[in-house]
Design a protein around this motif. Structure first.
Motif, short mmCIF file in Angstrom:
data_model
loop_
_atom_site.label_atom_id
_atom_site.label_comp_id
_atom_site.label_asym_id
_atom_site.label_seq_id
_atom_site.Cartn_x
_atom_site.Cartn_y
_atom_site.Cartn_z
N GLU A 163 -27.38 8.09 19.32
CA GLU A 163 -28.44 7.15 18.94
C GLU A 163 -28.42 6.86 17.45
OE1 GLU A 163 -32.28 8.33 20.30
OE2 GLU A 163 -31.72 8.34 22.43
N ASP A 164 -28.05 7.85 16.65
CA ASP A 164 -28.02 7.63 15.19
C ASP A 164 -26.70 6.99 14.73
OD1 ASP A 164 -26.14 9.70 15.23
OD2 ASP A 164 -27.54 11.20 14.47
N GLY A 165 -25.75 6.78 15.67
CA GLY A 165 -24.50 6.13 15.35
C GLY A 165 -23.52 6.99 14.57
N LYS A 166 -23.84 8.26 14.38
CA LYS A 166 -23.00 9.14 13.55
C LYS A 166 -22.08 10.04 14.36
CE LYS A 166 -26.17 9.34 9.59
NZ LYS A 166 -26.93 10.25 8.68
N VAL A 167 -22.22 10.03 15.68
CA VAL A 167 -21.38 10.87 16.53
C VAL A 167 -20.71 10.00 17.59
CG1 VAL A 167 -21.26 12.88 18.05
CG2 VAL A 167 -22.94 12.83 16.19
N ILE A 168 -19.38 10.05 17.61
CA ILE A 168 -18.59 9.30 18.60
C ILE A 168 -17.92 10.31 19.52
CG2 ILE A 168 -16.68 7.71 18.98
CD1 ILE A 168 -19.05 6.42 17.62
N THR A 169 -18.20 10.21 20.81
CA THR A 169 -17.58 11.10 21.79
C THR A 169 -16.59 10.32 22.62
OG1 THR A 169 -19.59 12.46 21.91
CG2 THR A 169 -18.01 12.68 23.71
N LYS A 170 -15.32 10.72 22.55
CA LYS A 170 -14.25 10.09 23.32
C LYS A 170 -14.15 10.80 24.66
CE LYS A 170 -10.43 9.13 21.14
NZ LYS A 170 -9.14 9.36 20.45
N ILE A 171 -14.37 10.04 25.74
CA ILE A 171 -14.35 10.63 27.08
C ILE A 171 -12.92 10.56 27.60
CG2 ILE A 171 -15.49 10.69 29.32
CD1 ILE A 171 -17.37 10.78 26.83
N ILE A 172 -12.23 11.69 27.58
CA ILE A 172 -10.82 11.75 27.96
C ILE A 172 -10.67 11.95 29.46
CG2 ILE A 172 -8.69 13.09 27.70
CD1 ILE A 172 -9.79 13.63 24.76
N ALA A 173 -11.39 12.93 29.99
CA ALA A 173 -11.36 13.23 31.43
C ALA A 173 -12.77 13.57 31.88
CB ALA A 173 -10.41 14.38 31.72
N GLY A 174 -13.05 13.36 33.17
CA GLY A 174 -14.38 13.64 33.69
C GLY A 174 -15.34 12.53 33.32
N HIS A 175 -16.59 12.89 33.04
CA HIS A 175 -17.57 11.85 32.71
C HIS A 175 -18.69 12.44 31.86
CE1 HIS A 175 -20.71 13.25 35.55
NE2 HIS A 175 -19.68 13.66 36.26
N LEU A 176 -19.28 11.60 31.04
CA LEU A 176 -20.46 11.93 30.26
C LEU A 176 -21.47 10.83 30.51
CD1 LEU A 176 -21.96 13.67 28.20
CD2 LEU A 176 -20.86 12.35 26.38
N ASN A 177 -22.56 11.18 31.18
CA ASN A 177 -23.53 10.19 31.66
C ASN A 177 -22.79 9.19 32.55
OD1 ASN A 177 -25.29 11.66 30.09
ND2 ASN A 177 -25.37 10.17 28.44
N GLU A 178 -22.76 7.92 32.20
CA GLU A 178 -22.08 6.93 33.04
C GLU A 178 -20.69 6.58 32.53
OE1 GLU A 178 -23.48 6.06 35.92
OE2 GLU A 178 -25.10 7.42 35.34
N VAL A 179 -20.27 7.21 31.45
CA VAL A 179 -18.97 6.90 30.86
C VAL A 179 -17.90 7.82 31.46
CG1 VAL A 179 -17.67 6.61 28.73
CG2 VAL A 179 -20.14 6.24 28.73
N LYS A 180 -16.82 7.24 31.97
CA LYS A 180 -15.78 8.02 32.66
C LYS A 180 -14.49 8.03 31.85
CE LYS A 180 -17.53 7.25 37.34
NZ LYS A 180 -17.21 6.77 38.71
N GLY A 181 -13.75 9.12 32.01
CA GLY A 181 -12.47 9.27 31.33
C GLY A 181 -11.36 8.52 32.04
N LYS A 182 -10.31 8.19 31.31
CA LYS A 182 -9.17 7.45 31.85
C LYS A 182 -8.17 8.36 32.57
CE LYS A 182 -9.79 3.06 30.56
NZ LYS A 182 -11.15 3.12 30.03
N ILE A 183 -8.17 9.64 32.25
CA ILE A 183 -7.23 10.57 32.87
C ILE A 183 -7.65 10.86 34.31
CG2 ILE A 183 -6.35 12.93 32.85
CD1 ILE A 183 -5.11 11.31 30.65
N LYS A 184 -6.70 10.77 35.22
CA LYS A 184 -6.94 11.13 36.62
C LYS A 184 -6.67 12.63 36.76
CE LYS A 184 -5.64 6.56 38.35
NZ LYS A 184 -4.69 5.78 39.20
N THR A 185 -7.69 13.38 37.16
CA THR A 185 -7.57 14.83 37.19
C THR A 185 -7.40 15.35 38.63
OG1 THR A 185 -9.98 15.17 37.34
CG2 THR A 185 -9.02 15.00 35.14
#
Length: 300
Positions: A163-185
């Motif tokens: 929310e503060d724009g200071k933390v960027i989380t790259k979703i590599i595998a799995g999911h965080l909330n509704e954001v999914k990773g590109k790696i097929k596990t």
């Protein structure tokens, strides 16, 4: 450590099971950090090994990170490249240049032979190489599946911003909330690379059926608020499976790797580049490699 006292509508945070160091170990000519396993932490099921290599200064006069052809079976060796440039070659015929921020996810399965080294162009111009090598176990019913290789470029991953724009989380595998990773596990697993600017705050949620850990490559962060822990560079946290996630607050610019996965709770037998369930299977792996059943890869 006990969980933070919850206020109404507040997330229940996972308490910290233990904090691990990341001592240096020698692997041939390479000296690198090994946060997993350690004297106190054997494995965090399903994660077998975590190596933090570099930063190494690469040049025509010095190139310690040149790993010639070698085999794997029974697990997934994964590389998160932080700095630099590496050439990947394998016995499946794949050849790709992995650059900073990219991830290569190899499913060794029944067997693969691969080689990693800085590209010739990178060695000639000189530069810094740094990365994480993860060994992710495969369950017994998938140890002999067909080998596979995935290379996803940094810019192709989806991200989540705080929310503060200071933390960027790259979703590599799995999911965080509704954001999914590109790696097929092959199994239920999360892998996130978290880049936090000083003062940035973020909440990371994950399944309570997962075992989880957080490794700080650089910086300094406060985990779960003032009641928990200040994490310093090259420390690893293992969480208890007793909450919905954790919070971080960056005390300085920081880079973290978060991993969580469904534990298999199976016997593990390892020898060199093989991760199996029994000693007999390890002997079979060595025999099959010698017989060429994992394929061939010439020295470049």
């Amino acid at each position: 450590m006990e969980n933070i006292v919850m206020k109404e509508n507040e997330m229940k945070t996972n308490s910290i099971k233990r904090v691990g160091r990341s001592d240096f170990v020698n692997m041939g000519p390479i000296r690198l950090r090994q946060p997993l396993p350690t004297q106190n932490i054997d494995m965090i099921d399903p994660f077998i090994l975590l190596h933090h290599y570099g930063p190494y200064e690469i040049s025509e006069r010095s190139n310690p990170f040149d790993l010639g052809p070698h085999p794997h079976r029974g697990f997934e060796p994964v590389t998160f490249l932080v700095q630099g440039e590496q050439l990947h070659r394998d016995s499946l015929g794949n050849e790709s240049v992995v650059k900073a921020g990219d991830v290569q996810w190899t499913t060794a399965g029944r067997g693969i032979v691969h080689a990693e080294a800085p590209t010739k162009a990178f060695v000639k111009k000189g530069g810094t190489i740094e990365g994480i090598q993860l060994w992710l176990n495969l369950p017994s019913d998938k140890k002999m599946i067909q080998a596979n290789y995935q290379h996803i470029k940094s810019e192709d991953f989806d991200i989540k911003s705080s929310e503060d724009g200071k933390v960027i989380t790259k979703i590599i595998a799995g999911h965080l909330n509704e954001v999914k990773g590109k790696i097929k596990t092959q199994t239920s697993v999360n892998a996130f690379m978290i880049e936090a600017k000083k003062g940035g705050k973020e909440t990371i949620k994950f399944s309570d059926s997962h075992q989880a850990m957080l490794y700080l490559l650089k910086g300094n962060v406060l985990v779960n608020g003032t009641d928990e822990l200040e994490l310093n560079s090259n420390q690893l946290i293992e969480f208890n499976s007793d909450g919905e996630g954790f919070t971080i607050e960056a005390k300085e610019d920081s880079l973290l790797l978060f991993l969580s996965g469904e534990p298999f709770k199976e016997e593990v037998a390892t020898y060199g580049p093989y991760v199996m369930n029994t000693q007999t299977e390890l002997l079979e792996a060595m025999r099959d490699y010698q017989m060429g059943k994992m394929g061939f890869l010439p020295v470049s």
